[in-house]
Design a protein around this motif. Structure first.
Motif, PDB file in Angstrom:
ATOM      1  N   THR A 148       0.850  -1.194   0.000  1.00 42.94           N
ATOM      2  CA  THR A 148       0.000   0.000   0.000  1.00 42.94           C
ATOM      3  C   THR A 148       0.883   1.239   0.000  1.00 42.94           C
ATOM      4  O   THR A 148       2.084   1.165   0.313  1.00 42.94           O
ATOM      5  N   ASP A 214      -9.698   0.473   3.038  1.00 47.28           N
ATOM      6  CA  ASP A 214      -8.391   0.494   2.379  1.00 47.28           C
ATOM      7  C   ASP A 214      -7.767  -0.904   2.339  1.00 47.28           C
ATOM      8  O   ASP A 214      -7.057  -1.246   1.397  1.00 47.28           O
ATOM      9  N   LEU A 230     -16.689  -7.765  -4.195  1.00 48.91           N
ATOM     10  CA  LEU A 230     -15.585  -7.056  -4.842  1.00 48.91           C
ATOM     11  C   LEU A 230     -16.076  -5.875  -5.671  1.00 48.91           C
ATOM     12  O   LEU A 230     -15.396  -4.851  -5.789  1.00 48.91           O
ATOM     13  N   MET A 233     -16.104  -2.727  -3.616  1.00 52.10           N
ATOM     14  CA  MET A 233     -14.868  -2.248  -3.000  1.00 52.10           C
ATOM     15  C   MET A 233     -14.237  -1.132  -3.826  1.00 52.10           C
ATOM     16  O   MET A 233     -14.284  -1.155  -5.056  1.00 52.10           O
ATOM     17  N   ALA A 235     -11.223   0.565  -5.787  1.00 51.07           N
ATOM     18  CA  ALA A 235     -10.198  -0.106  -6.593  1.00 51.07           C
ATOM     19  C   ALA A 235      -8.846  -0.162  -5.892  1.00 51.07           C
ATOM     20  O   ALA A 235      -8.023  -1.031  -6.175  1.00 51.07           O
ATOM     21  N   HIS A 236      -8.609   0.761  -4.936  1.00 53.40           N
ATOM     22  CA  HIS A 236      -7.304   0.790  -4.264  1.00 53.40           C
ATOM     23  C   HIS A 236      -7.228  -0.197  -3.096  1.00 53.40           C
ATOM     24  O   HIS A 236      -6.156  -0.361  -2.502  1.00 53.40           O
ATOM     25  N   THR A 237      -8.327  -0.862  -2.761  1.00 55.74           N
ATOM     26  CA  THR A 237      -8.336  -1.770  -1.611  1.00 55.74           C
ATOM     27  C   THR A 237      -7.340  -2.905  -1.792  1.00 55.74           C
ATOM     28  O   THR A 237      -7.241  -3.506  -2.867  1.00 55.74           O
ATOM     29  N   ALA A 254     -11.220 -10.283  -8.737  1.00 53.80           N
ATOM     30  CA  ALA A 254     -10.421  -9.209  -8.144  1.00 53.80           C
ATOM     31  C   ALA A 254      -9.415  -8.675  -9.155  1.00 53.80           C
ATOM     32  O   ALA A 254      -9.235  -7.455  -9.309  1.00 53.80           O
ATOM     33  N   ARG A 257     -11.069  -6.560 -11.760  1.00 56.90           N
ATOM     34  CA  ARG A 257     -11.414  -5.226 -11.261  1.00 56.90           C
ATOM     35  C   ARG A 257     -10.193  -4.376 -10.954  1.00 56.90           C
ATOM     36  O   ARG A 257     -10.295  -3.191 -10.633  1.00 56.90           O
ATOM     37  N   ILE A 259      -8.172  -4.968  -8.410  1.00 54.58           N
ATOM     38  CA  ILE A 259      -7.956  -4.961  -6.966  1.00 54.58           C
ATOM     39  C   ILE A 259      -6.840  -5.948  -6.638  1.00 54.58           C
ATOM     40  O   ILE A 259      -6.880  -7.107  -7.039  1.00 54.58           O
ATOM     41  N   LYS A 260      -5.856  -5.475  -5.907  1.00 54.77           N
ATOM     42  CA  LYS A 260      -4.738  -6.360  -5.536  1.00 54.77           C
ATOM     43  C   LYS A 260      -5.184  -7.290  -4.423  1.00 54.77           C
ATOM     44  O   LYS A 260      -5.572  -6.855  -3.331  1.00 54.77           O
ATOM     45  N   ALA A 261      -5.150  -8.594  -4.694  1.00 50.05           N
ATOM     46  CA  ALA A 261      -5.564  -9.606  -3.722  1.00 50.05           C
ATOM     47  C   ALA A 261      -4.448 -10.624  -3.569  1.00 50.05           C
ATOM     48  O   ALA A 261      -4.023 -11.240  -4.550  1.00 50.05           O
TER      49      ALA A 261
END
Length: 300
Positions: A148, A214, A230, A233, A235-237, A254, A257, A259-261
């Motif tokens: 992050t 976040d 998802l 959420m 997009a920065h989550t 994820a 989208r 989203i970092k998972a």
């Protein structure tokens, strides 16, 4: 002391080295399978191949934390050899022989049941899980800092599940200044979240609760972070999924989208293998001493 106990240690990572070290100090006789690339040796431990083992002489078998895969193969970082544990091998062991593993699966459960042997899942024990939550929390903090661009202090964090790991994670992130909310199904868990000074919410409301977060830290071992969750959420989550494989996140959606998972089971073995190994070694030495006295009928 574990004098007179014959133990096979099959596969594993750096955590198993602490187990081997502890058990050799206690004078157990060890057979190491899947350690042929290990540089140093241990007094009282013999490196062998699995087909060289006299299973009839074994009092205990120690598997890595994941146990086996669904085909019976055992992972090891110290060998390129394919190592498989079978029902036929277990049936050769004495009736008092116990298999120790971190977790289990349908394959391992099946061969244990069909061979009428006992399986001890170390991660089902409260003591192991609670001790292990310490390096898990440290690893989770490390991952959040690495992935992050904001401080944990002041960030909005959702923790899913208030089990032994979830409770430790929620407490640690709150102590670092995060605004922590915790989702759970059990009303007693929701009450505990309130007592901890955090914000509880029932998991049925997850879609609404993720709209401003976040970081999302999941500890629930079934898919809870679905596509519909998802889609709500930001997009920065960042999602850190601590549940055992395959995790509780729809990783495909994820990624779609943006989203970092991150799926991060086994963090203790990654961030603090020595400490994690010592936790397992201490509990195993106690369990093997009980086996020596009660199961095999020898004196300590």
């Amino acid at each position: 002391m574990l004098t007179g106990l014959n133990v096979a240690v099959i596969g594993g990572d750096a955590r198993q080295l602490e187990v081997i070290r502890k058990l050799t100090e206690l004078d157990a006789k060890l057979f190491l399978i899947g350690f042929d690339q290990l540089d140093h040796g241990f007094t009282g431990a013999n490196k062998v191949k699995i087909d060289e083992i006299q299973f009839e002489e074994l009092d205990a078998i120690i598997l890595p934390i994941p146990g086996t895969n669904q085909e019976g193969l055992v992972d090891t970082v110290f060998s390129n050899e394919k190592i498989k544990l079978t029902e036929q091998q277990l049936k050769k062991t004495p009736s008092h022989c116990v298999v120790y593993s971190g977790i289990s699966n349908s394959y391992l459960n099946t061969i244990i049941e069909s061979s009428n042997r006992k399986l001890v899942q170390l991660f089902e024990r409260d003591d192991v899980a609670i001790y292990n939550s310490i390096p898990t929390v440290e690893g989770t903090i490390m991952m959040v800092i690495q992935h992050t661009d904001i401080t944990i202090h002041g960030s909005k964090v959702a923790v899913l599940g208030l089990g032994r790991v979830g409770m430790s994670v929620a407490r640690a992130f709150s102590a670092l200044g995060a605004d922590v909310k915790v989702g759970a199904r059990d009303s007693a868990h929701l009450a505990r979240v309130t007592e901890m000074g955090l914000h509880p919410f029932p998991l049925e409301q997850l879609k609404d609760e993720v709209m401003d977060i976040d970081v999302c830290i999941n500890t629930i071992p079934h898919q809870i972070i679905t596509a519909s969750v998802l889609s709500r959420m930001p997009a920065h989550t960042l999602i850190v999924d601590l549940a055992s494989k395959p995790g509780g996140t729809d990783f495909r959606y994820a990624e779609k989208r943006g989203i970092k998972a991150l799926l991060a089971p086994g963090l203790p073995g990654i961030v603090a293998p020595k400490s994690a190994g010592q936790i397992i070694a201490n509990v195993l030495s106690q369990l093997l001493n009980e086996l020596l006295i009660d199961g095999k009928g020898l004196s300590s």
